[in-house]
Design an enzyme around this catalytic site. Structure first.
Site, short mmCIF file in Angstrom:
data_model
loop_
_atom_site.label_atom_id
_atom_site.label_comp_id
_atom_site.label_asym_id
_atom_site.label_seq_id
_atom_site.Cartn_x
_atom_site.Cartn_y
_atom_site.Cartn_z
N ASP A 65 39.09 53.36 40.23
CA ASP A 65 39.67 54.71 40.13
C ASP A 65 38.85 55.59 39.19
OD1 ASP A 65 41.71 54.16 41.87
OD2 ASP A 65 43.18 53.69 40.31
N ASP A 93 41.35 51.15 35.31
CA ASP A 93 40.93 50.74 36.65
C ASP A 93 39.50 51.23 36.92
OD1 ASP A 93 42.54 50.16 39.67
OD2 ASP A 93 40.47 50.88 39.57
N ARG A 138 43.15 43.63 45.72
CA ARG A 138 44.19 42.70 45.33
C ARG A 138 45.56 43.17 45.81
NH1 ARG A 138 44.24 43.90 40.27
NH2 ARG A 138 43.01 45.64 40.98
N THR A 166 51.17 40.00 44.47
CA THR A 166 50.74 38.62 44.24
C THR A 166 49.42 38.55 43.47
OG1 THR A 166 49.41 38.53 46.25
CG2 THR A 166 51.75 37.96 46.45
C1 PRP Z 1 39.29 45.42 40.54
C2 PRP Z 1 37.94 45.00 40.05
C3 PRP Z 1 37.83 43.59 40.56
C4 PRP Z 1 39.24 43.11 40.46
C5 PRP Z 1 39.38 42.23 39.27
O1 PRP Z 1 39.23 45.77 41.87
O2 PRP Z 1 36.91 45.82 40.49
O3 PRP Z 1 37.37 43.51 41.89
O4 PRP Z 1 40.06 44.26 40.31
O5 PRP Z 1 40.64 41.66 39.22
P1 PRP Z 1 40.86 40.10 39.42
O6 PRP Z 1 39.87 39.39 38.55
O7 PRP Z 1 42.27 39.92 38.95
O8 PRP Z 1 40.69 39.77 40.87
P2 PRP Z 1 40.49 46.37 42.67
O9 PRP Z 1 41.20 45.27 43.38
O10 PRP Z 1 41.30 47.24 41.75
O11 PRP Z 1 39.82 47.24 43.78
P3 PRP Z 1 38.87 48.52 43.67
O12 PRP Z 1 37.52 48.03 43.22
O13 PRP Z 1 38.85 49.05 45.06
O14 PRP Z 1 39.48 49.50 42.70
N1 URA Z 2 40.71 45.68 37.56
C1 URA Z 2 40.33 46.78 36.89
O1 URA Z 2 39.66 47.65 37.45
N2 URA Z 2 40.70 46.91 35.62
C2 URA Z 2 41.43 45.97 34.98
O2 URA Z 2 41.73 46.15 33.78
C3 URA Z 2 41.82 44.84 35.69
C4 URA Z 2 41.44 44.69 36.98
#
Ligand code: PRP
Ligand code: URA
Length: 230
Positions: free
Chosen positions: A224, A221, A129, A133
Protein backbone atom coordinates in the site's frame (compact mmCIF):
# COMPACT_ATOMS: atom_id res chain seq x y z
CA UNK A 1 9.46 -19.40 22.46
CA UNK A 2 8.25 -16.65 24.74
CA UNK A 3 4.68 -15.36 24.55
CA UNK A 4 4.25 -11.74 23.57
CA UNK A 5 1.43 -10.00 25.35
CA UNK A 6 2.00 -6.42 24.27
CA UNK A 7 -1.20 -5.01 22.75
CA UNK A 8 0.88 -3.28 20.09
CA UNK A 9 2.43 -6.51 18.91
CA UNK A 10 0.38 -6.49 15.70
CA UNK A 11 -3.14 -7.83 15.53
CA UNK A 12 -2.83 -11.04 13.48
CA UNK A 13 0.00 -12.37 15.67
CA UNK A 14 -1.51 -11.45 19.01
CA UNK A 15 -1.39 -14.42 21.36
CA UNK A 16 0.93 -16.41 19.07
CA UNK A 17 4.13 -17.66 20.70
CA UNK A 18 7.05 -15.83 19.13
CA UNK A 19 10.81 -16.05 19.48
CA UNK A 20 12.66 -12.96 20.58
CA UNK A 21 14.89 -10.99 18.22
CA UNK A 22 17.95 -12.25 20.12
CA UNK A 23 16.88 -15.85 19.51
CA UNK A 24 16.92 -15.48 15.72
CA UNK A 25 19.61 -12.99 14.72
CA UNK A 26 22.41 -15.56 14.86
CA UNK A 27 20.59 -18.32 12.99
CA UNK A 28 22.84 -19.95 10.39
CA UNK A 29 22.59 -18.49 6.90
CA UNK A 30 20.83 -15.33 8.07
CA UNK A 31 22.56 -12.11 7.02
CA UNK A 32 21.33 -8.91 8.62
CA UNK A 33 22.79 -5.81 7.05
CA UNK A 34 24.99 -3.58 9.17
CA UNK A 35 25.43 -1.01 6.44
CA UNK A 36 24.83 2.53 7.77
CA UNK A 37 23.29 3.73 4.51
CA UNK A 38 20.78 0.87 4.63
CA UNK A 39 19.89 1.77 8.23
CA UNK A 40 19.52 5.42 7.26
CA UNK A 41 17.20 4.65 4.36
CA UNK A 42 15.18 2.12 6.36
CA UNK A 43 14.48 4.79 8.96
CA UNK A 44 13.16 7.13 6.28
CA UNK A 45 11.08 4.26 4.90
CA UNK A 46 9.53 3.45 8.27
CA UNK A 47 8.55 7.07 8.95
CA UNK A 48 4.78 7.35 8.70
CA UNK A 49 5.15 10.75 7.02
CA UNK A 50 7.07 9.36 4.03
CA UNK A 51 4.67 9.61 1.06
CA UNK A 52 4.29 6.84 -1.58
CA UNK A 53 6.57 8.33 -4.29
CA UNK A 54 9.44 8.71 -1.83
CA UNK A 55 8.64 5.36 -0.24
CA UNK A 56 8.86 3.64 -3.62
CA UNK A 57 12.13 5.40 -4.44
CA UNK A 58 13.59 4.26 -1.10
CA UNK A 59 12.48 0.65 -1.66
CA UNK A 60 14.24 0.71 -5.04
CA UNK A 61 17.41 2.17 -3.53
CA UNK A 62 17.36 -0.38 -0.72
CA UNK A 63 16.90 -3.11 -3.32
CA UNK A 64 20.06 -1.92 -5.07
CA UNK A 65 22.04 -1.84 -1.82
CA UNK A 66 20.80 -5.26 -0.68
CA UNK A 67 21.50 -6.71 -4.12
CA UNK A 68 25.08 -5.56 -3.71
CA UNK A 69 25.32 -7.33 -0.34
CA UNK A 70 23.51 -10.49 -1.44
CA UNK A 71 25.72 -10.96 -4.52
CA UNK A 72 29.08 -10.52 -2.76
CA UNK A 73 29.97 -14.21 -3.06
CA UNK A 74 28.78 -14.95 -6.62
CA UNK A 75 31.09 -17.01 -8.77
CA UNK A 76 33.12 -15.65 -11.67
CA UNK A 77 34.62 -17.11 -14.81
CA UNK A 78 37.69 -15.68 -16.53
CA UNK A 79 36.89 -13.44 -19.50
CA UNK A 80 39.46 -12.38 -22.04
CA UNK A 81 38.92 -8.83 -23.30
CA UNK A 82 40.87 -6.06 -24.94
CA UNK A 83 40.98 -2.69 -23.31
CA UNK A 84 41.82 0.31 -25.53
CA UNK A 85 45.42 -0.25 -24.43
CA UNK A 86 46.00 -4.02 -24.37
CA UNK A 87 44.45 -7.49 -23.90
CA UNK A 88 43.68 -8.60 -20.36
CA UNK A 89 42.03 -11.40 -18.38
CA UNK A 90 38.92 -10.01 -16.74
CA UNK A 91 36.05 -11.84 -15.05
CA UNK A 92 32.34 -12.24 -15.69
CA UNK A 93 29.57 -13.69 -13.56
CA UNK A 94 29.38 -17.45 -14.00
CA UNK A 95 25.79 -18.20 -15.02
CA UNK A 96 22.64 -16.16 -15.08
CA UNK A 97 20.70 -14.49 -12.30
CA UNK A 98 16.97 -14.77 -11.65
CA UNK A 99 14.88 -12.32 -9.65
CA UNK A 100 11.44 -13.27 -8.40
CA UNK A 101 9.46 -10.30 -7.08
CA UNK A 102 6.60 -11.42 -4.87
CA UNK A 103 3.71 -9.18 -5.96
CA UNK A 104 2.99 -6.59 -5.28
CA UNK A 105 5.40 -5.29 -2.71
CA UNK A 106 8.41 -7.06 -4.22
CA UNK A 107 8.23 -4.93 -7.38
CA UNK A 108 10.20 -1.99 -6.00
CA UNK A 109 12.90 -4.24 -4.59
CA UNK A 110 13.20 -6.11 -7.91
CA UNK A 111 13.62 -2.82 -9.75
CA UNK A 112 16.47 -1.93 -7.40
CA UNK A 113 18.06 -5.32 -8.09
CA UNK A 114 17.90 -4.64 -11.82
CA UNK A 115 20.08 -1.55 -11.43
CA UNK A 116 22.84 -3.91 -10.28
CA UNK A 117 21.92 -6.88 -12.48
CA UNK A 118 20.35 -5.54 -15.68
CA UNK A 119 20.62 -8.89 -17.46
CA UNK A 120 18.71 -10.79 -14.79
CA UNK A 121 15.57 -12.69 -15.72
CA UNK A 122 12.52 -11.40 -13.83
CA UNK A 123 9.84 -13.92 -12.95
CA UNK A 124 6.73 -12.47 -11.33
CA UNK A 125 4.87 -14.41 -8.68
CA UNK A 126 1.63 -13.05 -7.27
CA UNK A 127 0.75 -14.01 -3.71
CA UNK A 128 -1.72 -12.39 -1.38
CA UNK A 129 -2.64 -13.43 2.10
CA UNK A 130 -6.15 -14.42 3.07
CA UNK A 131 -7.13 -11.71 5.55
CA UNK A 132 -8.54 -14.20 8.04
CA UNK A 133 -6.30 -17.25 7.82
CA UNK A 134 -3.15 -15.33 6.69
CA UNK A 135 -2.53 -18.22 4.28
CA UNK A 136 -0.90 -17.09 1.01
CA UNK A 137 -2.97 -17.52 -2.16
CA UNK A 138 -1.22 -17.63 -5.57
CA UNK A 139 -2.96 -15.45 -8.16
CA UNK A 140 -0.26 -14.87 -10.79
CA UNK A 141 2.69 -16.91 -11.99
CA UNK A 142 5.20 -16.08 -14.73
CA UNK A 143 7.90 -18.52 -13.75
CA UNK A 144 10.00 -20.16 -16.44
CA UNK A 145 11.10 -23.76 -16.38
CA UNK A 146 14.27 -23.22 -18.42
CA UNK A 147 16.93 -22.53 -15.85
CA UNK A 148 20.61 -21.92 -16.26
CA UNK A 149 21.05 -19.82 -13.20
CA UNK A 150 23.86 -19.31 -10.79
CA UNK A 151 21.42 -17.84 -8.28
CA UNK A 152 17.76 -16.87 -7.99
CA UNK A 153 16.61 -14.18 -5.57
CA UNK A 154 13.09 -14.23 -4.18
CA UNK A 155 12.51 -10.60 -3.18
CA UNK A 156 9.79 -9.25 -0.91
CA UNK A 157 10.12 -6.36 1.56
CA UNK A 158 8.29 -7.92 4.51
CA UNK A 159 8.75 -11.29 6.22
CA UNK A 160 5.96 -11.41 8.80
CA UNK A 161 4.55 -14.90 9.46
CA UNK A 162 6.86 -16.26 6.76
CA UNK A 163 3.89 -17.81 4.94
CA UNK A 164 4.38 -15.90 1.66
CA UNK A 165 8.14 -16.47 1.53
CA UNK A 166 7.81 -20.18 2.30
CA UNK A 167 5.07 -20.58 -0.27
CA UNK A 168 7.13 -18.75 -2.91
CA UNK A 169 10.19 -20.91 -2.26
CA UNK A 170 8.08 -24.09 -2.43
CA UNK A 171 6.75 -22.96 -5.81
CA UNK A 172 10.24 -22.14 -7.09
CA UNK A 173 11.50 -25.51 -5.87
CA UNK A 174 8.61 -27.23 -7.66
CA UNK A 175 9.69 -25.47 -10.87
CA UNK A 176 13.20 -26.80 -10.38
CA UNK A 177 14.73 -23.37 -9.82
CA UNK A 178 18.15 -23.91 -8.24
CA UNK A 179 20.32 -21.87 -5.89
CA UNK A 180 17.58 -19.92 -4.18
CA UNK A 181 18.12 -16.93 -1.91
CA UNK A 182 15.62 -14.76 -0.06
CA UNK A 183 16.04 -10.98 0.21
CA UNK A 184 13.78 -8.74 2.29
CA UNK A 185 13.82 -5.39 4.03
CA UNK A 186 12.31 -6.15 7.45
CA UNK A 187 11.72 -9.50 9.12
CA UNK A 188 9.76 -10.43 12.22
CA UNK A 189 11.53 -12.99 14.43
CA UNK A 190 8.67 -15.47 13.97
CA UNK A 191 8.76 -15.36 10.14
CA UNK A 192 12.54 -15.53 10.09
CA UNK A 193 12.54 -18.65 12.25
CA UNK A 194 9.79 -20.30 10.20
CA UNK A 195 11.61 -19.58 6.93
CA UNK A 196 14.90 -20.86 8.36
CA UNK A 197 13.19 -24.07 9.50
CA UNK A 198 11.36 -24.64 6.20
CA UNK A 199 14.42 -23.94 3.98
CA UNK A 200 17.56 -24.46 6.08
CA UNK A 201 19.87 -24.12 3.06
CA UNK A 202 18.45 -20.94 1.54
CA UNK A 203 20.54 -17.89 2.49
CA UNK A 204 18.38 -15.09 3.92
CA UNK A 205 19.42 -11.43 3.53
CA UNK A 206 17.47 -8.74 5.35
CA UNK A 207 17.93 -5.08 6.16
CA UNK A 208 16.59 -5.41 9.72
CA UNK A 209 14.97 -7.78 12.18
CA UNK A 210 12.26 -6.12 14.24
CA UNK A 211 11.11 -6.84 17.76
CA UNK A 212 7.95 -8.80 17.31
CA UNK A 213 4.66 -9.50 15.72
CA UNK A 214 3.25 -8.54 12.42
CA UNK A 215 5.61 -6.50 12.17
CA UNK A 216 6.44 -4.04 14.97
CA UNK A 217 7.76 -1.40 14.82
CA UNK A 218 7.73 -2.25 11.07
CA UNK A 219 6.60 0.21 8.44
CA UNK A 220 2.96 -0.66 7.82
CA UNK A 221 1.80 -2.27 4.58
CA UNK A 222 4.71 -2.22 2.15
CA UNK A 223 2.47 -2.74 -0.90
CA UNK A 224 0.00 0.00 0.00
CA UNK A 225 2.76 2.45 0.85
CA UNK A 226 4.60 1.84 -2.44
CA UNK A 227 1.55 2.10 -4.63
CA UNK A 228 -0.51 4.68 -2.76
CA UNK A 229 -3.45 2.39 -2.01
CA UNK A 230 -3.68 3.51 1.61
C1 PRP B 1 2.89 -8.55 2.26
C2 PRP B 1 4.37 -8.61 2.01
C3 PRP B 1 4.63 -10.09 1.98
C4 PRP B 1 3.66 -10.61 2.99
C5 PRP B 1 4.37 -10.92 4.25
O1 PRP B 1 2.20 -8.79 1.09
O2 PRP B 1 4.76 -7.96 0.86
O3 PRP B 1 4.41 -10.67 0.72
O4 PRP B 1 2.71 -9.57 3.22
O5 PRP B 1 3.53 -11.53 5.16
P1 PRP B 1 3.71 -13.05 5.60
O6 PRP B 1 5.16 -13.24 5.93
O7 PRP B 1 2.83 -13.14 6.80
O8 PRP B 1 3.26 -13.93 4.48
P2 PRP B 1 0.60 -8.68 0.99
O9 PRP B 1 0.00 -10.03 1.17
O10 PRP B 1 0.11 -7.58 1.90
O11 PRP B 1 0.36 -8.30 -0.50
P3 PRP B 1 0.81 -7.00 -1.33
O12 PRP B 1 2.29 -7.15 -1.59
O13 PRP B 1 0.01 -7.10 -2.58
O14 PRP B 1 0.48 -5.77 -0.53
N1 URA C 1 3.06 -7.21 5.28
C1 URA C 1 3.37 -5.90 5.25
O1 URA C 1 3.40 -5.29 4.19
N2 URA C 1 3.63 -5.29 6.41
C2 URA C 1 3.62 -5.94 7.60
O2 URA C 1 3.89 -5.31 8.63
C3 URA C 1 3.29 -7.29 7.60
C4 URA C 1 3.03 -7.93 6.43
Amino acid sequence: MAHQTSPSAGLPMRGVAQPSREEVIDLPGVYISRHPVIMHKLTALRDRHTPPPEFYRLVRELGTLLAYEATADLELVPAHIETPLEPMEGARLAGGVGIVPILRAGLGLAEGFRHVLPDAQIWHLGLRRDEHTLEPIEYYNQLARAVNLQVCFSVDPMLATGGSAIDALHTLTRYGVPHLRYVGLIAAPYGLLKLREAFPDVPIFVGAVDDRGYICPGLGDAGDRQFGTL
